[in-house]
Design a protein around this motif. Structure first.
Motif, PDB file in Angstrom:
ATOM      1  N   VAL A 121       0.849  -1.191   0.000  1.00 18.32           N
ATOM      2  CA  VAL A 121       0.000   0.000   0.000  1.00 18.32           C
ATOM      3  C   VAL A 121       0.883   1.238   0.000  1.00 18.32           C
ATOM      4  O   VAL A 121       1.943   1.264   0.632  1.00 18.32           O
ATOM      5  N   LEU A 122       0.446   2.249  -0.728  1.00 16.29           N
ATOM      6  CA  LEU A 122       1.094   3.557  -0.728  1.00 16.29           C
ATOM      7  C   LEU A 122       0.166   4.538  -0.034  1.00 16.29           C
ATOM      8  O   LEU A 122      -1.003   4.661  -0.410  1.00 16.29           O
ATOM      9  N   LEU A 123       0.660   5.244   0.973  1.00 12.43           N
ATOM     10  CA  LEU A 123      -0.121   6.218   1.721  1.00 12.43           C
ATOM     11  C   LEU A 123       0.480   7.600   1.524  1.00 12.43           C
ATOM     12  O   LEU A 123       1.696   7.781   1.653  1.00 12.43           O
ATOM     13  N   THR A 124      -0.372   8.584   1.238  1.00 15.41           N
ATOM     14  CA  THR A 124       0.134   9.917   0.934  1.00 15.41           C
ATOM     15  C   THR A 124      -0.908  10.979   1.263  1.00 15.41           C
ATOM     16  O   THR A 124      -2.121  10.736   1.115  1.00 15.41           O
ATOM     17  N   PRO A 125      -0.493  12.144   1.720  1.00 19.24           N
ATOM     18  CA  PRO A 125      -1.441  13.251   1.871  1.00 19.24           C
ATOM     19  C   PRO A 125      -1.792  13.817   0.508  1.00 19.24           C
ATOM     20  O   PRO A 125      -0.988  13.729  -0.437  1.00 19.24           O
ATOM     21  N   ALA A 126      -2.981  14.377   0.367  1.00 21.39           N
ATOM     22  CA  ALA A 126      -3.358  15.025  -0.880  1.00 21.39           C
ATOM     23  C   ALA A 126      -2.429  16.214  -1.129  1.00 21.39           C
ATOM     24  O   ALA A 126      -1.982  16.861  -0.174  1.00 21.39           O
ATOM     25  N   PRO A 127      -2.112  16.499  -2.393  1.00 18.78           N
ATOM     26  CA  PRO A 127      -1.292  17.684  -2.686  1.00 18.78           C
ATOM     27  C   PRO A 127      -1.903  18.937  -2.061  1.00 18.78           C
ATOM     28  O   PRO A 127      -3.086  19.216  -2.227  1.00 18.78           O
ATOM     29  N   ILE A 162      -3.743   2.444  -2.952  1.00 21.48           N
ATOM     30  CA  ILE A 162      -3.120   3.749  -2.746  1.00 21.48           C
ATOM     31  C   ILE A 162      -4.101   4.581  -1.929  1.00 21.48           C
ATOM     32  O   ILE A 162      -5.240   4.800  -2.335  1.00 21.48           O
ATOM     33  N   GLY A 163      -3.660   5.011  -0.752  1.00 24.26           N
ATOM     34  CA  GLY A 163      -4.523   5.780   0.143  1.00 24.26           C
ATOM     35  C   GLY A 163      -4.113   7.240   0.189  1.00 24.26           C
ATOM     36  O   GLY A 163      -2.929   7.557   0.324  1.00 24.26           O
ATOM     37  N   ILE A 164      -5.093   8.136   0.054  1.00 22.20           N
ATOM     38  CA  ILE A 164      -4.841   9.577   0.060  1.00 22.20           C
ATOM     39  C   ILE A 164      -5.690  10.225   1.151  1.00 22.20           C
ATOM     40  O   ILE A 164      -6.890   9.979   1.245  1.00 22.20           O
ATOM     41  N   SER A 165      -5.046  11.051   1.967  1.00 22.70           N
ATOM     42  CA  SER A 165      -5.742  11.740   3.054  1.00 22.70           C
ATOM     43  C   SER A 165      -6.018  13.181   2.660  1.00 22.70           C
ATOM     44  O   SER A 165      -5.138  13.878   2.161  1.00 22.70           O
ATOM     45  N   VAL A 166      -7.264  13.636   2.895  1.00 24.10           N
ATOM     46  CA  VAL A 166      -7.631  15.013   2.585  1.00 24.10           C
ATOM     47  C   VAL A 166      -8.513  15.552   3.709  1.00 24.10           C
ATOM     48  O   VAL A 166      -9.490  14.924   4.096  1.00 24.10           O
ATOM     49  N   SER A 167      -8.158  16.721   4.240  1.00 23.80           N
ATOM     50  CA  SER A 167      -8.888  17.264   5.383  1.00 23.80           C
ATOM     51  C   SER A 167      -9.553  18.606   5.091  1.00 23.80           C
ATOM     52  O   SER A 167     -10.329  19.084   5.907  1.00 23.80           O
ATOM     53  N   VAL A 168      -9.261  19.194   3.934  1.00 28.24           N
ATOM     54  CA  VAL A 168      -9.779  20.522   3.619  1.00 28.24           C
ATOM     55  C   VAL A 168     -10.548  20.467   2.295  1.00 28.24           C
ATOM     56  O   VAL A 168     -10.076  19.884   1.314  1.00 28.24           O
ATOM     57  N   GLU A 169     -11.714  21.107   2.264  1.00 27.70           N
ATOM     58  CA  GLU A 169     -12.607  21.012   1.116  1.00 27.70           C
ATOM     59  C   GLU A 169     -11.972  21.544  -0.166  1.00 27.70           C
ATOM     60  O   GLU A 169     -12.175  20.985  -1.245  1.00 27.70           O
ATOM     61  N   ARG A 170     -11.185  22.592  -0.078  1.00 28.45           N
ATOM     62  CA  ARG A 170     -10.620  23.186  -1.280  1.00 28.45           C
ATOM     63  C   ARG A 170      -9.688  22.225  -2.020  1.00 28.45           C
ATOM     64  O   ARG A 170      -9.482  22.357  -3.233  1.00 28.45           O
ATOM     65  N   LEU A 171      -9.147  21.225  -1.306  1.00 29.85           N
ATOM     66  CA  LEU A 171      -8.247  20.274  -1.950  1.00 29.85           C
ATOM     67  C   LEU A 171      -8.989  19.263  -2.821  1.00 29.85           C
ATOM     68  O   LEU A 171      -8.386  18.620  -3.668  1.00 29.85           O
ATOM     69  N   MET A 172     -10.304  19.131  -2.596  1.00 35.13           N
ATOM     70  CA  MET A 172     -11.089  18.179  -3.383  1.00 35.13           C
ATOM     71  C   MET A 172     -11.160  18.582  -4.851  1.00 35.13           C
ATOM     72  O   MET A 172     -11.323  17.737  -5.724  1.00 35.13           O
ATOM     73  N   VAL A 173     -11.021  19.867  -5.124  1.00 34.92           N
ATOM     74  CA  VAL A 173     -11.180  20.367  -6.493  1.00 34.92           C
ATOM     75  C   VAL A 173     -10.171  19.725  -7.436  1.00 34.92           C
ATOM     76  O   VAL A 173     -10.497  19.373  -8.571  1.00 34.92           O
ATOM     77  N   ASP A 174      -8.932  19.553  -6.973  1.00 37.45           N
ATOM     78  CA  ASP A 174      -7.869  19.040  -7.831  1.00 37.45           C
ATOM     79  C   ASP A 174      -7.745  17.523  -7.802  1.00 37.45           C
ATOM     80  O   ASP A 174      -6.948  16.955  -8.554  1.00 37.45           O
TER      81      ASP A 174
END
Length: 319
Positions: free
Chosen positions: A186-192, A237-249
């Motif tokens: 598994v690859l784990l990464t924060p959203a850009p 591949i797991g991606i973590s996202v905590s802020v709504e504005r990051l969902m756009v990309d």
């Protein structure tokens, strides 16, 4: 992934209620969105893995329905998600006064009291992941409540969260994980653009304890994420996202991962406070799996792999 960024999103959203933040999608289980067909078939679910047997059964029911009846498949997955989110509210935790005392220790300049509390809790449960559930997670939520009530400033929040990170890493090092199975990677990464990584550290620890080989990226390592995905065979591949504005990309990132990943059948999993609040948005950008916490992330990955293996066996038998 979610609990340690939740107070940031609460503040940004104008002091949303804690119950709404935690329940997330529980009231929307009766609605369905597109599940995908053909090469775009995607497995989606959000569950908690406290009862491993029941969770695996629910996941398998949904995966078996998938392909035969996509709408039914998604409905089963979302209903199971709603049950797990509701159960999350009812689970036993330390008394609120104990959590408040721990939070006070985190704010205190003397960090040794925090360590004693963590050691005592770990001695009772014997599992770093359990310490996260019964101590660190509710403490992070209480810190969020204090911030929203203007009872503490950003500096105190930062100090407290940094102490939680140090305490968790120290605790995890005292409980070695099992030897990894190199067939499960598994690859784990924060959203850009993401600035919160502690939740991913908890998820990484959970996967290692379940016997997975884990690679991870730090905040700001977008290029490294794509490089690893294109050169290594990951099942998830797991991606973590905590802020709504990051969902756009994220739709473009998901598409690029699917296009360039070495393993074209990789499952893409999303987690983080934003996913808990708006899981449909994560589904719409193309994620297959939605995790509410570390244990559900591992459980979803295990169920997805088991279901894929069963499909492959059936296909081979038919041939």
């Amino acid at each position: 992934m979610a609990m340690f960024a939740v107070f940031i999103e609460m503040r940004a959203r104008g002091r949303a209620s804690m119950s709404q933040m935690r329940m997330g999608f529980s009231g929307s289980a009766g609605h369905s969105s597109r599940f995908g067909t053909g090469n775009d078939k995607r497995r989606r679910s959000l569950n908690r893995q406290d009862d491993w047997g029941a969770a695996a059964h629910a996941d398998n029911d949904a995966f078996q329905a998938y392909g035969k009846d996509p709408d039914l498949s998604e409905q089963l997955l979302l209903e199971d998600m709603a049950r797990r989110m509701a159960r999350l509210q009812q689970e036993g935790r330390l008394p609120r006064r104990r959590i408040a005392e721990f939070v006070k220790q985190l704010f205190d300049d003397k960090g040794d009291r925090c360590q004693k509390t963590v050691d005592a809790t770990a001695a009772k449960c014997g599992d770093p992941q359990k310490v996260v559930e019964i101590l660190f997670e509710p403490a992070a939520r209480m810190i969020g409540e204090n911030w929203c009530a203007d009872e503490c400033d950003f500096m105190k929040v930062t100090i407290a969260m940094n102490r939680i990170q140090v305490l968790f890493r120290r605790l995890a090092s005292q409980f070695p994980s099992m030897r990894p199975d190199m067939t499960r990677c598994v690859l784990l990464t924060p959203a850009p653009g993401e600035q919160h990584s502690f939740g991913l550290a908890v998820v990484e620890d959970a996967f290692r304890r379940a016997g997975w080989e884990v690679d991870s990226c730090l905040c700001g390592e977008e290029d490294e994420m794509f490089r690893l995905a294109s050169t290594n065979s990951y099942q998830v591949i797991g991606i973590s996202v905590s802020v709504e504005r990051l969902m756009v990309d994220l739709s473009g990132i998901v598409l690029r991962l699917r296009t360039n990943a070495r393993d074209k059948s990789v499952f893409l999993m999303a987690g983080g406070s934003m996913v808990m609040q708006n899981p449909r948005a994560a589904l719409d950008v193309g994620f297959d799996l939605l995790a509410v916490d570390a244990s559900s992330a591992v459980g979803l990955a295990e169920s997805a792999m088991s279901s894929r293996a069963a499909v492959d066996e059936t296909r081979l038998a038919a041939e």
